[in-house]
Motif scaffolding. Structure first.
Motif, PDB file in Angstrom:
ATOM      1  N   GLU A 178      52.112  43.924  42.182  1.00  0.00           N
ATOM      2  CA  GLU A 178      52.304  42.781  41.295  1.00  0.00           C
ATOM      3  C   GLU A 178      51.303  41.675  41.614  1.00  0.00           C
ATOM      4  N   GLU A 179      50.992  41.497  42.899  1.00  0.00           N
ATOM      5  CA  GLU A 179      50.046  40.458  43.307  1.00  0.00           C
ATOM      6  C   GLU A 179      48.641  40.764  42.797  1.00  0.00           C
ATOM      7  N   ARG A 182      48.590  40.105  39.003  1.00  0.00           N
ATOM      8  CA  ARG A 182      48.613  38.666  38.757  1.00  0.00           C
ATOM      9  C   ARG A 182      47.255  38.042  39.077  1.00  0.00           C
ATOM     10  N   GLU A 183      46.596  38.540  40.136  1.00  0.00           N
ATOM     11  CA  GLU A 183      45.292  38.007  40.521  1.00  0.00           C
ATOM     12  C   GLU A 183      44.273  38.214  39.403  1.00  0.00           C
ATOM     13  N   LEU A 185      44.967  38.668  36.123  1.00  0.00           N
ATOM     14  CA  LEU A 185      45.361  37.862  34.964  1.00  0.00           C
ATOM     15  C   LEU A 185      45.016  36.385  35.170  1.00  0.00           C
ATOM     16  N   GLU A 186      45.202  35.894  36.379  1.00  0.00           N
ATOM     17  CA  GLU A 186      44.988  34.471  36.645  1.00  0.00           C
ATOM     18  C   GLU A 186      43.508  34.104  36.742  1.00  0.00           C
ATOM     19  N   LEU A 191      49.160  31.174  35.141  1.00  0.00           N
ATOM     20  CA  LEU A 191      50.199  31.774  34.312  1.00  0.00           C
ATOM     21  C   LEU A 191      51.449  30.906  34.286  1.00  0.00           C
ATOM     22  N   PHE A 194      55.077  35.747  34.369  1.00  0.00           N
ATOM     23  CA  PHE A 194      54.599  37.120  34.437  1.00  0.00           C
ATOM     24  C   PHE A 194      55.778  38.020  34.744  1.00  0.00           C
ATOM     25  N   ASP A 195      55.924  39.108  33.987  1.00  0.00           N
ATOM     26  CA  ASP A 195      57.062  40.012  34.141  1.00  0.00           C
ATOM     27  C   ASP A 195      56.539  41.441  34.172  1.00  0.00           C
ATOM     28  N   CYS A 211      52.937  38.734  30.063  1.00  0.00           N
ATOM     29  CA  CYS A 211      52.575  37.468  30.698  1.00  0.00           C
ATOM     30  C   CYS A 211      52.353  36.409  29.630  1.00  0.00           C
ATOM     31  N   TYR A 213      50.240  32.427  29.412  1.00  0.00           N
ATOM     32  CA  TYR A 213      49.425  31.437  30.115  1.00  0.00           C
ATOM     33  C   TYR A 213      49.950  30.022  29.866  1.00  0.00           C
TER      34      TYR A 213
END
Length: 394
Positions: A178-179, A182-183, A185-186, A191, A194-195, A211, A213
């Motif tokens: 997940e990290e 997320r990295e 996407l960010e 964000l 985020f799911d 997700c 923003y």
């Protein structure tokens, strides 16, 4: 179960949880009108609660959510319990919680991620929720003045991937954390939510998520840049989860230009080790056939499983729950074998009808190739004319 059932049938659901017994004789005269009103608004008053703790029951769920609604100031109908009825599926660990009013159900949407008996639960609209019909019945969004801090929540803190700028992210390798996701996407901006969707039993990633923003301006740029990105042996599908109005050509060209610039920067960052994401590169996606609002699934069920009424209803509910994750699901059709043995077209297929092509496309990307009972699921777009004419033969 958890609540005494003093009267059979419809009447038992008319009396709210935790309220003083009313004068039943006086209440009976109001039953027909009350029942019709309840039936007409039920789809907009129900709330789906998923990921329940193992010891949860109807009474504890009703008591908890009624007290939480009071604490955040979410009771629009005055004093008393906001929850009037609870249906729980212990095996699937989810429940449908029925509120007194449409407004209270909308306020409950702000409780996504609330911790109940040590577990963070999902709070969503049920699959039969009809936004266009609900709009005429009451507010469809939570009151912005709810005191969420009173129960330890911050707007968008947990499971906040909801809203018109919600993004579907599919084709994620199962081994990505997940990290790591997320990295990536960010890199387009912070964000708001985020799911990552995970298997209920194992807790493992299902390979897709949603997700949103904080800056809505990043939405289309992220979609254009990430859609088609190669990640290991998979290719990302990244698009808006709901169809919005068409962009003007000049605006669309501007977004693509920004996305192309971002892709170039990301490739440089990836090559330099800026993101710890193995096997990432830019590729292109292919789509078989023109998209439609109807998706046909095969290799999911067998004819024998459809013969038993109870098993059929359970399969239907599972398909509604799973299919509803990708968009507004209008209907689920699962043809059944005829009792006399006559041939019935479409037996063994599952048809998912969505309100728009985006929902169907999201479901196709997420479900195609998934293993189910040892078989590999096939998901293809289905001709809408044939579907609406109830022709399930091909």
């Amino acid at each position: 179960m958890g609540v005494p059932q003093t009267m059979p049938g419809m009447l038992q659901n008319m009396f709210p949880f935790g309220t003083t017994q009313v004068n039943q004789l006086g209440a009976l005269s109001m039953m027909p009108v009350q029942a019709m009103t309840q039936q007409a608004t039920r789809h907009a008053r129900r709330v789906y609660v998923g990921g329940l703790p193992p010891m949860a029951n109807e009474q504890t769920i009703a008591t908890f959510f009624s007290s939480i609604m009071t604490a955040i100031g979410g009771n629009s109908a005055g004093t008393g319990d906001a929850v009037v009825n609870v249906y729980i599926n212990h095996e699937k660990k989810f429940a449908f919680v029925e509120m007194r009013t449409v407004e209270e159900a909308s306020n409950a949407m702000a409780l996504d991620g609330i911790v109940f008996e040590g577990v963070s639960v999902r709070v969503r609209r049920p699959t039969d929720y009809n936004p266009s019909l609900a709009a005429a019945l009451g507010p469809s969004q939570p009151n912005p003045h709810l005191n969420l801090a009173a129960v330890g929540l911050t707007p968008g803190m947990i499971g906040g991937a909801e809203g018109p700028d919600r993004i579907f992210v599919g084709g994620l390798p199962y081994y990505f954390t997940e990290e790591q996701i997320r990295e990536l996407l960010e890199s387009f901006g912070p964000l708001r939510g985020f799911d990552l969707v995970k298997d209920r039993e194992t807790g493992n990633s299902k390979g897709y998520g949603f997700c949103i923003y904080k800056d809505p301006g990043a939405t289309d740029i992220a979609c254009a840049a990430l859609n088609g990105l190669k990640m290991g042996d998979k290719t990302l599908t990244v698009r808006r989860a709901t169809v919005s109005s068409e962009l003007a050509n000049t605006e669309h060209e501007s977004i693509l230009a920004q996305a192309q610039q971002h892709i170039a920067l990301q490739k440089m960052a990836l090559q330099a080790g800026g993101l710890n994401l193995p096997g990432v590169g830019i590729g292109s996606t292919t789509t078989a056939g023109p998209p439609t609002k109807v998706l046909c699934l095969t290799e999911v069920i067998t004819a024998d499983e459809l013969m038993d009424d109870g098993e059929y209803e359970e399969i239907l509910e599972d398909m509604r729950e799973e299919g509803g994750k990708f968009g507004v699901l209008i209907n689920v059709i699962i043809p059944r074998p005829a009792p006399n043995g006559e041939h019935v077209p479409g037996v063994g297929k599952v048809f998912l009808e969505y309100s728009d092509e985006a929902g169907s496309a999201n479901a196709k990307d997420a479900l195609s190739g998934r293993k189910f009972g040892g078989n590999t699921v096939s998901a293809v777009y289905y001709d809408e004319d044939k579907y609406y004419n109830k022709d399930y033969s091909d």
